[in-house]
Design a protein around this motif. Sequence first.
Motif, PDB file in Angstrom:
ATOM      1  N   LYS A 136      -9.439  -3.981   1.424  1.00 43.76           N
ATOM      2  CA  LYS A 136      -8.352  -3.131   1.896  1.00 43.76           C
ATOM      3  C   LYS A 136      -7.013  -3.787   1.559  1.00 43.76           C
ATOM      4  CE  LYS A 136     -10.885  -0.772   5.552  1.00 43.76           C
ATOM      5  NZ  LYS A 136     -10.915  -0.373   6.987  1.00 43.76           N
ATOM      6  N   THR A 137      -6.105  -2.976   1.048  1.00 46.23           N
ATOM      7  CA  THR A 137      -4.833  -3.513   0.587  1.00 46.23           C
ATOM      8  C   THR A 137      -3.829  -3.644   1.731  1.00 46.23           C
ATOM      9  OG1 THR A 137      -4.043  -1.300   0.007  1.00 46.23           O
ATOM     10  CG2 THR A 137      -5.138  -2.574  -1.725  1.00 46.23           C
ATOM     11  N   VAL A 138      -2.899  -4.561   1.524  1.00 47.38           N
ATOM     12  CA  VAL A 138      -1.775  -4.787   2.428  1.00 47.38           C
ATOM     13  C   VAL A 138      -0.506  -4.487   1.628  1.00 47.38           C
ATOM     14  CG1 VAL A 138      -0.484  -6.565   3.694  1.00 47.38           C
ATOM     15  CG2 VAL A 138      -2.983  -6.524   3.795  1.00 47.38           C
ATOM     16  N   HIS A 139       0.458  -3.815   2.245  1.00 46.82           N
ATOM     17  CA  HIS A 139       1.722  -3.531   1.560  1.00 46.82           C
ATOM     18  C   HIS A 139       2.350  -4.842   1.102  1.00 46.82           C
ATOM     19  CE1 HIS A 139       1.691   0.659   2.855  1.00 46.82           C
ATOM     20  NE2 HIS A 139       1.375   0.235   4.067  1.00 46.82           N
ATOM     21  N   CYS A 140       2.896  -4.837  -0.107  1.00 47.08           N
ATOM     22  CA  CYS A 140       3.427  -6.060  -0.705  1.00 47.08           C
ATOM     23  C   CYS A 140       4.680  -5.720  -1.506  1.00 47.08           C
ATOM     24  CB  CYS A 140       2.364  -6.690  -1.615  1.00 47.08           C
ATOM     25  SG  CYS A 140       2.836  -8.257  -2.371  1.00 47.08           S
ATOM     26  N   GLU A 141       5.767  -6.443  -1.235  1.00 47.02           N
ATOM     27  CA  GLU A 141       7.016  -6.278  -1.970  1.00 47.02           C
ATOM     28  C   GLU A 141       7.549  -7.655  -2.356  1.00 47.02           C
ATOM     29  OE1 GLU A 141       8.468  -3.647  -3.062  1.00 47.02           O
ATOM     30  OE2 GLU A 141       7.647  -1.963  -1.902  1.00 47.02           O
ATOM     31  N   ILE A 142       8.280  -7.698  -3.465  1.00 45.50           N
ATOM     32  CA  ILE A 142       8.817  -8.965  -3.968  1.00 45.50           C
ATOM     33  C   ILE A 142      10.299  -8.804  -4.236  1.00 45.50           C
ATOM     34  CG2 ILE A 142       8.727 -10.657  -5.847  1.00 45.50           C
ATOM     35  CD1 ILE A 142       5.782  -9.813  -6.243  1.00 45.50           C
ATOM     36  N   VAL A 143      11.074  -9.799  -3.794  1.00 44.11           N
ATOM     37  CA  VAL A 143      12.487  -9.846  -4.132  1.00 44.11           C
ATOM     38  C   VAL A 143      12.838 -11.281  -4.507  1.00 44.11           C
ATOM     39  CG1 VAL A 143      13.077 -10.026  -1.657  1.00 44.11           C
ATOM     40  CG2 VAL A 143      14.846  -9.398  -3.332  1.00 44.11           C
ATOM     41  N   HIS A 144      13.106 -11.494  -5.794  1.00 45.64           N
ATOM     42  CA  HIS A 144      13.480 -12.815  -6.314  1.00 45.64           C
ATOM     43  C   HIS A 144      12.546 -13.905  -5.807  1.00 45.64           C
ATOM     44  CE1 HIS A 144      17.028 -11.466  -8.442  1.00 45.64           C
ATOM     45  NE2 HIS A 144      17.331 -10.730  -7.388  1.00 45.64           N
ATOM     46  N   THR A 145      11.286 -13.759  -6.086  1.00 48.80           N
ATOM     47  CA  THR A 145      10.158 -14.663  -5.775  1.00 48.80           C
ATOM     48  C   THR A 145       9.691 -14.581  -4.335  1.00 48.80           C
ATOM     49  OG1 THR A 145      11.216 -16.760  -5.068  1.00 48.80           O
ATOM     50  CG2 THR A 145      11.104 -16.316  -7.454  1.00 48.80           C
ATOM     51  N   TYR A 146      10.464 -14.017  -3.431  1.00 49.61           N
ATOM     52  CA  TYR A 146      10.042 -13.905  -2.034  1.00 49.61           C
ATOM     53  C   TYR A 146       9.026 -12.777  -1.902  1.00 49.61           C
ATOM     54  CZ  TYR A 146      13.442 -17.137  -0.046  1.00 49.61           C
ATOM     55  OH  TYR A 146      14.150 -18.278   0.308  1.00 49.61           O
ATOM     56  N   ILE A 147       7.818 -13.119  -1.480  1.00 48.53           N
ATOM     57  CA  ILE A 147       6.764 -12.135  -1.271  1.00 48.53           C
ATOM     58  C   ILE A 147       6.764 -11.749   0.204  1.00 48.53           C
ATOM     59  CG2 ILE A 147       4.299 -11.628  -1.438  1.00 48.53           C
ATOM     60  CD1 ILE A 147       4.108 -13.973  -3.457  1.00 48.53           C
ATOM     61  N   TYR A 148       6.960 -10.469   0.454  1.00 50.50           N
ATOM     62  CA  TYR A 148       6.880  -9.935   1.809  1.00 50.50           C
ATOM     63  C   TYR A 148       5.670  -9.016   1.906  1.00 50.50           C
ATOM     64  CZ  TYR A 148      11.492 -11.569   3.344  1.00 50.50           C
ATOM     65  OH  TYR A 148      12.554 -12.340   3.730  1.00 50.50           O
ATOM     66  N   VAL A 149       4.962  -9.085   3.033  1.00 45.13           N
ATOM     67  CA  VAL A 149       3.805  -8.227   3.258  1.00 45.13           C
ATOM     68  C   VAL A 149       3.955  -7.507   4.591  1.00 45.13           C
ATOM     69  CG1 VAL A 149       2.260  -9.683   1.865  1.00 45.13           C
ATOM     70  CG2 VAL A 149       2.446 -10.072   4.337  1.00 45.13           C
ATOM     71  N   CYS A 150       3.283  -6.381   4.699  1.00 46.52           N
ATOM     72  CA  CYS A 150       3.291  -5.604   5.938  1.00 46.52           C
ATOM     73  C   CYS A 150       1.891  -5.072   6.172  1.00 46.52           C
ATOM     74  CB  CYS A 150       4.296  -4.453   5.853  1.00 46.52           C
ATOM     75  SG  CYS A 150       4.283  -3.367   7.302  1.00 46.52           S
ATOM     76  N   VAL A 151       1.304  -5.380   7.335  1.00 44.53           N
ATOM     77  CA  VAL A 151      -0.073  -4.996   7.617  1.00 44.53           C
ATOM     78  C   VAL A 151      -0.184  -3.614   8.252  1.00 44.53           C
ATOM     79  CG1 VAL A 151      -0.838  -7.392   7.815  1.00 44.53           C
ATOM     80  CG2 VAL A 151      -0.091  -6.161   9.880  1.00 44.53           C
ATOM     81  N   ALA A 152       0.947  -2.972   8.517  1.00 44.58           N
ATOM     82  CA  ALA A 152       0.908  -1.638   9.120  1.00 44.58           C
ATOM     83  C   ALA A 152       0.329  -0.630   8.132  1.00 44.58           C
ATOM     84  CB  ALA A 152       2.302  -1.202   9.542  1.00 44.58           C
ATOM     85  N   GLU A 153      -0.214   0.456   8.650  1.00 42.46           N
ATOM     86  CA  GLU A 153      -0.725   1.510   7.773  1.00 42.46           C
ATOM     87  C   GLU A 153       0.408   2.108   6.951  1.00 42.46           C
ATOM     88  OE1 GLU A 153      -3.066   5.807   8.126  1.00 42.46           O
ATOM     89  OE2 GLU A 153      -3.247   4.330   9.743  1.00 42.46           O
TER      90      GLU A 153
END
Length: 411
Positions: A136-153
């Motif tokens: 199951k995937t987790v939301h993932c965004e990147i800004v200038h090497t910073y990886i942010y994730v969000c476990v919400a649906e």
Amino acid sequence: MNSKASVVGLINKRKARHALPRELYIDPDVYRADLEHIWHTDWVFAGHTFEIEKPGQYFTLQIGDYPVAVVMGKDGKVRAFHNACRHRGAKVCEQAQGKVAKMVCPYHKWTFELDGSLLFAGNMGSDFDKTQYGLKTVHCEIVHTYIYVCVAETAPDFDSFRSSVSPFIAPHFLDNCKVAFESNLIEKGNWKLVFENNRECFHCDGTHPELMNSFVENLSVAGVGGEDDPELAMHWDRCERAGMPSRLVMDPNGRFRMTRIPLSAGAVSYTMDGKPAVAGRLDQSGEENIGALLYFNYPSTWNHFLGDHALSFRVLPIGPGETLVTTKWLVPKTAVEGVDYDLDRLTKVWLATNDQDRKLVEGTHAGVSSPTYEPGPFSDIAENGVCQFDDWYCETMLTRLQGPIALRSVS
């Protein structure tokens, strides 16, 4: 405890410009509410892309109830997955970091491709459809090497943060960086106490002798503002002429902030003598003294960028009275330890500062746990930052528990 009604009641008990009621720091039901309405809902800083540059490299983290794995794919794309096998739930990626050709569950050897698709599941019969059992995937965004994730649906907006922070980080060329050192410190205190401690330096003169060789808290930007401080305005003007965005930018809802502040006279880096810790520069501004770029993004990170290196800090809750603080010292990728930097010189200030902060947080958690504790008032001069954090926390929780409100006491 009826957690929703009780949390609302506790927040509404808080006096303006005062610390939080005792139970908001220590009660297990409040902690569960924090997880549900903040940590399981918001974007959380996970790590940096240069930590997983090769296909199959991964790192793991625990966000409240959710174990997460962040993986570099064969296609060069960073993906995040719930780190639970689709068979019987075992963690697929067991280590804090590693490198694999495929992700293989250690329990029954279910095998997943780096994009999360299921490749092999033994003894499941001819009618088993493996296409239905990818990770199951987790939301993932990147800004200038910073990886942010969000476990919400459904993930909240990320673009407002990305557009705000990107101009500040871009001139530091983090794509050309690496982690020189990482520290993981478990603090025996609630995650809110960790952030409260970070958001003020009222305590610094008496607690952080190493840091105070170079750092000077600028009270003009501790909460919001700063335009009326002539020294700060001169620093901003000088840095911005050199192409380094510096003027305060703050989210209207108080969740993130970016600004650049001057260091103490003659200091250009966080070292015992204020001189650079690393040969060479992260930026190409040509301005020797750019001070320190400070950015935070609640609930999980604060950051410091100097001319010669940068530090990223990640906060993760472990329990009502335990918090993991991870610090990474970032240097140019070509920098060689022992040649371009000395590790002790690079890390000495913040290793000491982090441990001093740990003791403060742990002592405060022990104190607020006392039945005799009563929340005290914040200083109108030196504690606007910590008040801003508590206002953000209270407003965020009330909004998510009962709908939008107008609460913030720092305008």
